[in-house]
Design a protein around this motif. Sequence first.
Motif, PDB file in Angstrom:
ATOM      1  N   ASP A 185       0.830  -1.205   0.000  1.00 46.78           N
ATOM      2  CA  ASP A 185       0.000   0.000   0.000  1.00 46.78           C
ATOM      3  C   ASP A 185       0.865   1.257   0.000  1.00 46.78           C
ATOM      4  OD1 ASP A 185      -2.563   1.373   0.175  1.00 46.78           O
ATOM      5  OD2 ASP A 185      -1.973   1.894   2.213  1.00 46.78           O
ATOM      6  N   MET A 186       1.924   1.260   0.797  1.00 47.36           N
ATOM      7  CA  MET A 186       2.815   2.418   0.823  1.00 47.36           C
ATOM      8  C   MET A 186       3.585   2.557  -0.496  1.00 47.36           C
ATOM      9  SD  MET A 186       2.459   4.188   3.577  1.00 47.36           S
ATOM     10  CE  MET A 186       0.702   3.825   3.404  1.00 47.36           C
ATOM     11  N   GLN A 187       3.822   1.417  -1.164  1.00 47.14           N
ATOM     12  CA  GLN A 187       4.492   1.486  -2.458  1.00 47.14           C
ATOM     13  C   GLN A 187       3.614   2.201  -3.477  1.00 47.14           C
ATOM     14  OE1 GLN A 187       4.085  -0.020  -5.681  1.00 47.14           O
ATOM     15  NE2 GLN A 187       6.065   0.798  -6.335  1.00 47.14           N
ATOM     16  N   LYS A 188       2.303   1.927  -3.419  1.00 47.63           N
ATOM     17  CA  LYS A 188       1.377   2.618  -4.319  1.00 47.63           C
ATOM     18  C   LYS A 188       1.342   4.117  -4.044  1.00 47.63           C
ATOM     19  CE  LYS A 188      -1.730  -1.376  -4.804  1.00 47.63           C
ATOM     20  NZ  LYS A 188      -3.089  -1.897  -4.490  1.00 47.63           N
ATOM     21  N   GLN A 189       1.426   4.476  -2.764  1.00 39.76           N
ATOM     22  CA  GLN A 189       1.395   5.890  -2.391  1.00 39.76           C
ATOM     23  C   GLN A 189       2.751   6.587  -2.555  1.00 39.76           C
ATOM     24  OE1 GLN A 189      -0.543   6.796   1.387  1.00 39.76           O
ATOM     25  NE2 GLN A 189      -1.728   4.910   1.298  1.00 39.76           N
ATOM     26  N   GLN A 190       3.776   5.813  -2.833  1.00 39.53           N
ATOM     27  CA  GLN A 190       5.134   6.320  -3.003  1.00 39.53           C
ATOM     28  C   GLN A 190       5.641   7.059  -1.764  1.00 39.53           C
ATOM     29  OE1 GLN A 190       6.123   8.101  -6.784  1.00 39.53           O
ATOM     30  NE2 GLN A 190       4.433   7.080  -7.833  1.00 39.53           N
ATOM     31  N   SER A 191       5.181   6.601  -0.594  1.00 37.14           N
ATOM     32  CA  SER A 191       5.597   7.245   0.650  1.00 37.14           C
ATOM     33  C   SER A 191       7.079   7.045   0.923  1.00 37.14           C
ATOM     34  CB  SER A 191       4.781   6.705   1.821  1.00 37.14           C
ATOM     35  OG  SER A 191       3.422   7.049   1.685  1.00 37.14           O
ATOM     36  N   ALA A 192       7.571   5.822   0.695  1.00 30.84           N
ATOM     37  CA  ALA A 192       8.987   5.551   0.941  1.00 30.84           C
ATOM     38  C   ALA A 192       9.873   6.372   0.004  1.00 30.84           C
ATOM     39  CB  ALA A 192       9.273   4.059   0.765  1.00 30.84           C
ATOM     40  N   LYS A 193       9.432   6.530  -1.234  1.00 27.79           N
ATOM     41  CA  LYS A 193      10.186   7.327  -2.196  1.00 27.79           C
ATOM     42  C   LYS A 193      10.267   8.780  -1.746  1.00 27.79           C
ATOM     43  CE  LYS A 193      10.321   8.594  -7.111  1.00 27.79           C
ATOM     44  NZ  LYS A 193       9.631   8.452  -8.419  1.00 27.79           N
ATOM     45  N   ALA A 194       9.146   9.316  -1.251  1.00 23.35           N
ATOM     46  CA  ALA A 194       9.130  10.699  -0.763  1.00 23.35           C
ATOM     47  C   ALA A 194      10.044  10.854   0.447  1.00 23.35           C
ATOM     48  CB  ALA A 194       7.704  11.115  -0.405  1.00 23.35           C
ATOM     49  N   ARG A 206      18.072   2.645   2.287  1.00 20.88           N
ATOM     50  CA  ARG A 206      17.667   1.438   1.563  1.00 20.88           C
ATOM     51  C   ARG A 206      16.182   1.188   1.792  1.00 20.88           C
ATOM     52  NH1 ARG A 206      19.820  -4.669   3.062  1.00 20.88           N
ATOM     53  NH2 ARG A 206      18.606  -5.822   1.476  1.00 20.88           N
ATOM     54  N   ILE A 207      15.443   0.894   0.734  1.00 20.48           N
ATOM     55  CA  ILE A 207      14.015   0.594   0.829  1.00 20.48           C
ATOM     56  C   ILE A 207      13.813  -0.899   0.618  1.00 20.48           C
ATOM     57  CG2 ILE A 207      11.730   1.023  -0.145  1.00 20.48           C
ATOM     58  CD1 ILE A 207      12.721   3.780  -0.998  1.00 20.48           C
ATOM     59  N   LEU A 208      13.142  -1.553   1.574  1.00 21.92           N
ATOM     60  CA  LEU A 208      12.907  -2.990   1.504  1.00 21.92           C
ATOM     61  C   LEU A 208      11.415  -3.284   1.475  1.00 21.92           C
ATOM     62  CD1 LEU A 208      15.460  -2.416   3.626  1.00 21.92           C
ATOM     63  CD2 LEU A 208      15.474  -4.905   3.716  1.00 21.92           C
ATOM     64  N   PRO A 209      10.953  -4.199   0.614  1.00 27.03           N
ATOM     65  CA  PRO A 209       9.528  -4.565   0.596  1.00 27.03           C
ATOM     66  C   PRO A 209       9.164  -5.369   1.844  1.00 27.03           C
ATOM     67  CG  PRO A 209      10.780  -5.967  -0.899  1.00 27.03           C
ATOM     68  CD  PRO A 209      11.729  -4.908  -0.416  1.00 27.03           C
ATOM     69  N   PHE A 210       7.946  -5.186   2.324  1.00 29.09           N
ATOM     70  CA  PHE A 210       7.476  -5.914   3.502  1.00 29.09           C
ATOM     71  C   PHE A 210       6.040  -6.341   3.261  1.00 29.09           C
ATOM     72  CE2 PHE A 210       5.875  -6.721   7.698  1.00 29.09           C
ATOM     73  CZ  PHE A 210       6.968  -7.198   8.414  1.00 29.09           C
ATOM     74  N   ASP A 211       5.790  -7.647   3.364  1.00 28.05           N
ATOM     75  CA  ASP A 211       4.469  -8.202   3.117  1.00 28.05           C
ATOM     76  C   ASP A 211       3.629  -8.120   4.391  1.00 28.05           C
ATOM     77  OD1 ASP A 211       2.227  -9.605   2.397  1.00 28.05           O
ATOM     78  OD2 ASP A 211       3.280 -11.453   1.830  1.00 28.05           O
ATOM     79  N   ASP A 212       2.580  -7.312   4.364  1.00 30.21           N
ATOM     80  CA  ASP A 212       1.696  -7.187   5.532  1.00 30.21           C
ATOM     81  C   ASP A 212       0.291  -7.686   5.221  1.00 30.21           C
ATOM     82  OD1 ASP A 212       0.858  -5.189   3.805  1.00 30.21           O
ATOM     83  OD2 ASP A 212       0.448  -3.739   5.398  1.00 30.21           O
ATOM     84  N   SER A 213       0.175  -8.580   4.248  1.00 29.43           N
ATOM     85  CA  SER A 213      -1.143  -9.020   3.787  1.00 29.43           C
ATOM     86  C   SER A 213      -1.897  -9.828   4.834  1.00 29.43           C
ATOM     87  CB  SER A 213      -0.996  -9.840   2.499  1.00 29.43           C
ATOM     88  OG  SER A 213      -0.130 -10.958   2.703  1.00 29.43           O
ATOM     89  N   THR A 214      -1.192 -10.618   5.656  1.00 27.53           N
ATOM     90  CA  THR A 214      -1.815 -11.425   6.702  1.00 27.53           C
ATOM     91  C   THR A 214      -0.903 -11.447   7.925  1.00 27.53           C
ATOM     92  OG1 THR A 214      -0.742 -13.497   6.028  1.00 27.53           O
ATOM     93  CG2 THR A 214      -2.849 -12.934   4.951  1.00 27.53           C
ATOM     94  N   PRO A 215      -1.430 -11.816   9.099  1.00 30.49           N
ATOM     95  CA  PRO A 215      -0.562 -11.940  10.275  1.00 30.49           C
ATOM     96  C   PRO A 215       0.577 -12.924  10.047  1.00 30.49           C
ATOM     97  CG  PRO A 215      -2.861 -11.937  10.946  1.00 30.49           C
ATOM     98  CD  PRO A 215      -2.858 -12.012   9.454  1.00 30.49           C
ATOM     99  N   GLN A 216       0.297 -14.037   9.343  1.00 30.25           N
ATOM    100  CA  GLN A 216       1.333 -15.022   9.069  1.00 30.25           C
ATOM    101  C   GLN A 216       2.421 -14.428   8.171  1.00 30.25           C
ATOM    102  OE1 GLN A 216      -1.911 -15.474   8.700  1.00 30.25           O
ATOM    103  NE2 GLN A 216      -2.480 -17.127  10.133  1.00 30.25           N
ATOM    104  N   ALA A 217       1.992 -13.637   7.161  1.00 26.21           N
ATOM    105  CA  ALA A 217       2.959 -13.027   6.254  1.00 26.21           C
ATOM    106  C   ALA A 217       3.829 -12.021   6.990  1.00 26.21           C
ATOM    107  CB  ALA A 217       2.232 -12.353   5.092  1.00 26.21           C
ATOM    108  N   MET A 218       3.224 -11.244   7.891  1.00 20.41           N
ATOM    109  CA  MET A 218       3.992 -10.268   8.665  1.00 20.41           C
ATOM    110  C   MET A 218       5.015 -10.956   9.566  1.00 20.41           C
ATOM    111  SD  MET A 218       1.409  -7.175   9.738  1.00 20.41           S
ATOM    112  CE  MET A 218      -0.074  -8.122   9.987  1.00 20.41           C
ATOM    113  N   GLN A 219       4.590 -12.021  10.224  1.00 14.33           N
ATOM    114  CA  GLN A 219       5.504 -12.728  11.119  1.00 14.33           C
ATOM    115  C   GLN A 219       6.665 -13.339  10.334  1.00 14.33           C
ATOM    116  OE1 GLN A 219       3.936 -16.145  13.303  1.00 14.33           O
ATOM    117  NE2 GLN A 219       4.987 -15.394  15.136  1.00 14.33           N
ATOM    118  N   ALA A 220       6.364 -13.911   9.169  1.00 13.08           N
ATOM    119  CA  ALA A 220       7.415 -14.507   8.344  1.00 13.08           C
ATOM    120  C   ALA A 220       8.383 -13.440   7.837  1.00 13.08           C
ATOM    121  CB  ALA A 220       6.782 -15.260   7.171  1.00 13.08           C
ATOM    122  N   ALA A 221       7.848 -12.293   7.399  1.00 13.67           N
ATOM    123  CA  ALA A 221       8.698 -11.219   6.905  1.00 13.67           C
ATOM    124  C   ALA A 221       9.574 -10.651   8.012  1.00 13.67           C
ATOM    125  CB  ALA A 221       7.841 -10.118   6.294  1.00 13.67           C
TER     126      ALA A 221
END
Length: 385
Positions: free
Chosen positions: A35-44, A59-74
Amino acid sequence: MTTLHLCIATGQNAANFIPLKQLQAQNIWVLETPDMQKQQSAKALHMALKSALPEAQVRILPFDDSTPQAMQAAALQLACEELDGKNVIFHATGGTKLMVLAIHQQLLNLGSYRLLYADTAHQTLSWLDDEPRQEPMVDNVLTLNEQLLLRGYRSSNDTRPAHIQQRASERAKTTKFMGEKSAQLKGFLGTLNYHARHAADGKGLTCELNYLPRAQSPAGNVLELAQQQGLLTINEAYNQITFASTEIAEYFCGGWVEEYVFLKFTGTLPPSQYTLGVQLTQASSKTQNEIDGIAVANNRALIIECKAKKQDKAQDAIYKLGQLVRQVGGLMARGLYISAIEVSDTDRNRAKEYGVDVLAAEELADLSKYLRDWQNNPSTAKTRP
């Protein structure tokens, strides 16, 4: 060992930027959700950091926050594969609570780890480690240019060059008189505006009034001052005034309000803290917005809109200003609507809902005080209830 500052991209970038700049961070990682990638917040945030801290490695790193399991794994992957053995400060201001907790839980296993929370509302930095403590944000960490970059904007022009200041200074007496005596002038400003509009539209620089205001009255003093400064000439025999040029007619159409604001800003705030008559371009959409003024003090922004004409609809201008406050200034910003014409209680109440203060008619004389109050404590500057 170099300290690594880890933060989460957020729509309110100032909460990350201010502590990073205050602490002079040199190694910064920004976690970016889809979601933040779409808003270009990290770029700003990256653009503002490179402007403020040119030697910093960001350095900008992607982070998957789609589910609790995905967040914990990331979070687990980040801690074990990227951060192990590093001295980490986690800026826990951005992201959702669940995301922050997932990351915090994994970082606890690191040998050197501290958590930092920035409270922009109270201008404090809170540390959670072996010795929990709180410290104030440094005043004026955030500059005007950085404020714009953080919100994804660039300034296309700046009206502070010497010739602008000189032009405003040459007619300052007339400008200040109209602003400070606007309550007594009332309808005459509308009359002057009406005739100036005709002159600016090419319908002749000379206009005939129903009558000339009597000498020593506020309206008479305006015309006398304007004549002394070469802005117009008075023909008493025919109840006529002649504007010196089309540009001068534009000034009396409403440009004087912006110059009044300019003069008050010049005498109250450092030049680096404000810009007036600015065109902003949003990097992501190329959308352009014209703003009468923007100032930054104590890490917060003030967005200004000026109006002088009776036909201007206050409710429309206030709504637009409220939108710009959020888009350009963020959650901690305020708007200031400045009008030569009185604003109704209904519109004042609407402005309050939008985070907009109002200075209208006789209140124009209070502009310098308002700016000083806002500069000293941007969250408590007051206008009439």
